[in-house]
Enzyme design. Sequence first.
Site, PDB file in Angstrom:
ATOM      1  CE1 TYR A 145      -3.598   2.617   0.626  1.00 46.04           C
ATOM      2  CE2 TYR A 145      -2.327   3.294   2.548  1.00 46.04           C
ATOM      3  CZ  TYR A 145      -3.356   3.514   1.654  1.00 46.04           C
ATOM      4  OH  TYR A 145      -4.145   4.634   1.793  1.00 46.04           O
ATOM      5  CG  ASP A 240       5.729   3.703   0.809  1.00 53.28           C
ATOM      6  OD1 ASP A 240       6.047   4.384   1.812  1.00 53.28           O
ATOM      7  OD2 ASP A 240       4.554   3.554   0.428  1.00 53.28           O
ATOM      8  CE  LYS A 268       1.018   4.984   8.336  1.00 50.98           C
ATOM      9  NZ  LYS A 268       0.984   4.209   7.131  1.00 50.98           N
TER      10      LYS A 268
HETATM   11  C1  LIG Z   1       0.396   4.728   5.763  1.00 47.07           C
HETATM   12  C2  LIG Z   1       1.146   4.492   4.515  1.00 47.07           C
HETATM   13  C3  LIG Z   1       1.065   5.359   3.421  1.00 47.07           C
HETATM   14  C4  LIG Z   1       0.095   6.512   3.370  1.00 47.07           C
HETATM   15  O1  LIG Z   1       0.341   7.434   4.364  1.00 47.07           O
HETATM   16  P1  LIG Z   1      -0.850   8.417   4.822  1.00 47.07           P
HETATM   17  O2  LIG Z   1      -0.178   9.346   5.773  1.00 47.07           O
HETATM   18  O3  LIG Z   1      -1.889   7.553   5.421  1.00 47.07           O
HETATM   19  O4  LIG Z   1      -1.322   9.094   3.598  1.00 47.07           O
HETATM   20  C5  LIG Z   1       1.897   5.142   2.329  1.00 47.07           C
HETATM   21  N1  LIG Z   1       2.749   4.111   2.316  1.00 47.07           N
HETATM   22  C6  LIG Z   1       2.837   3.248   3.344  1.00 47.07           C
HETATM   23  C7  LIG Z   1       3.842   2.142   3.285  1.00 47.07           C
HETATM   24  C8  LIG Z   1       2.029   3.400   4.463  1.00 47.07           C
HETATM   25  O5  LIG Z   1       2.102   2.515   5.457  1.00 47.07           O
END
Ligand SMILES: *Cc1c(COP(=O)(O)O)cnc(C)c1O
Length: 433
Positions: A145, A240, A268
Amino acid sequence: MSDIETSKEWFGRATRCIPGGVSSPVRAFRAVGGDPIVFAEGSGPELRDVEGRRFLDFVGSWGPLILGHAHPEVIDAVCEASRRGTTFGAPCRAEIELAEHVVDSYPGIEAVRFVSSGTEATMSAIRLARGATGRDRIIKFAGCYHGHADHLLVAAGSGLTTFGRPDSAGVPADFASLTQVLHLDDEDSIEAIFSREGDQIAAVIVEPMPANHGLLVQRREFLESLREQTKKYGALLIFDEVISGFRLGPEGAAGLYEITPDLATFGKVIGGGLPVGAFAGRRDLMDVLAPDGPVYQAGTLSGNPVAMAAGLATLRVLEASNGWGQLERLGHELEIRLRPLLEAAPLPVQLVRQGSVFWLCMQGGPAPRRPHQFNPGAADRYQPLFYSLLENGIYLAPSAFEVGFLSLAHHEGHLDELATALERALEEAGKNA
Ligand SMILES: *Cc1c(COP(=O)(O)O)cnc(C)c1O
């Protein structure tokens, strides 16, 4: 009439004015049924709901709260920063200091730009990759994701070599067709795609520690093949690290696997609980961004002084206390407590863990490395466990495919509390099976 409104009453109000009652879909408890809990406060490892019930929290707001709720140093930093003004729309000191931290910590990174969410970070990194390479196509992996930008909300087509199809209504099929979705853990299909059409691919984006669809720990050889193929064909490798960045350690998964991507995205943990994202890379790539280069990207609240202060305070606490070492030890302690009782459980369940990220995987056999290895009964087996844990004051994610997070606010006693509640939950599940 009592003046205390219950969670149920509050959530009823929410559903009348917010779609599904939530600001982000997974919060709606659809994967486990029932109504979500409406929380009132968090402190250290604990959450309290609007009725005053206490829960030991292993969701940690889905990853940011690596120090636990309302860590005093983070709260002080936020209060001090906000007294000096909540936004300038101009450069600020904390932004520059946090940027230096990221650049100094993460391998191969020479410049970073801040945004306000992980979604913006990956979206901007993809635009940058396309702008820098002059190519349009990207590759992602089923089970990873990357936020909800259009070209990343794409699922695998019917065959491995087909183009992706939109994973959401509202995403034009034409956008999705530029995204190819491959299987994790499969070097052959990467090599096959690159040998056929490598000169058209702008970037490969991957969660090096996929943690959004279970915890799908990857082999180093697989990630290494992404590095080799992208390099060979002039495409960019994007890690990511929105979950793994500054959670596995200051070097993220890149440090763990000793593989350096061209671009990395963060979110995060680096926001310390406030809305922050970032994307970063080599100087020559990042210079393609406006104002120096032709790739446009911007944000009114980007590099916000209060959010930057929270992120900076979080990283400083982690560094000062060897937080990552402590979290690894805590993860190991969790394993010691849970492994024997999961092995003895009356239903198939195993613990998958990387550092302070863990997943109760509701199946036996080898831990899955890609979603199509999931056993179909997993979600049904998780639901009663989730509710039994909740009744015993343990808050895990309301979905069989979301991971749990340890924080520096958790101590061994909290792990004991989780183990005891889990043992009881498994016993009950065995009786009802
Ligand atoms: C949470 C997440 C996102 C998206 O981040 P948001 O702050 O929710 O938009 C993108 N990539 C990864 C791997 C994530 O865990």
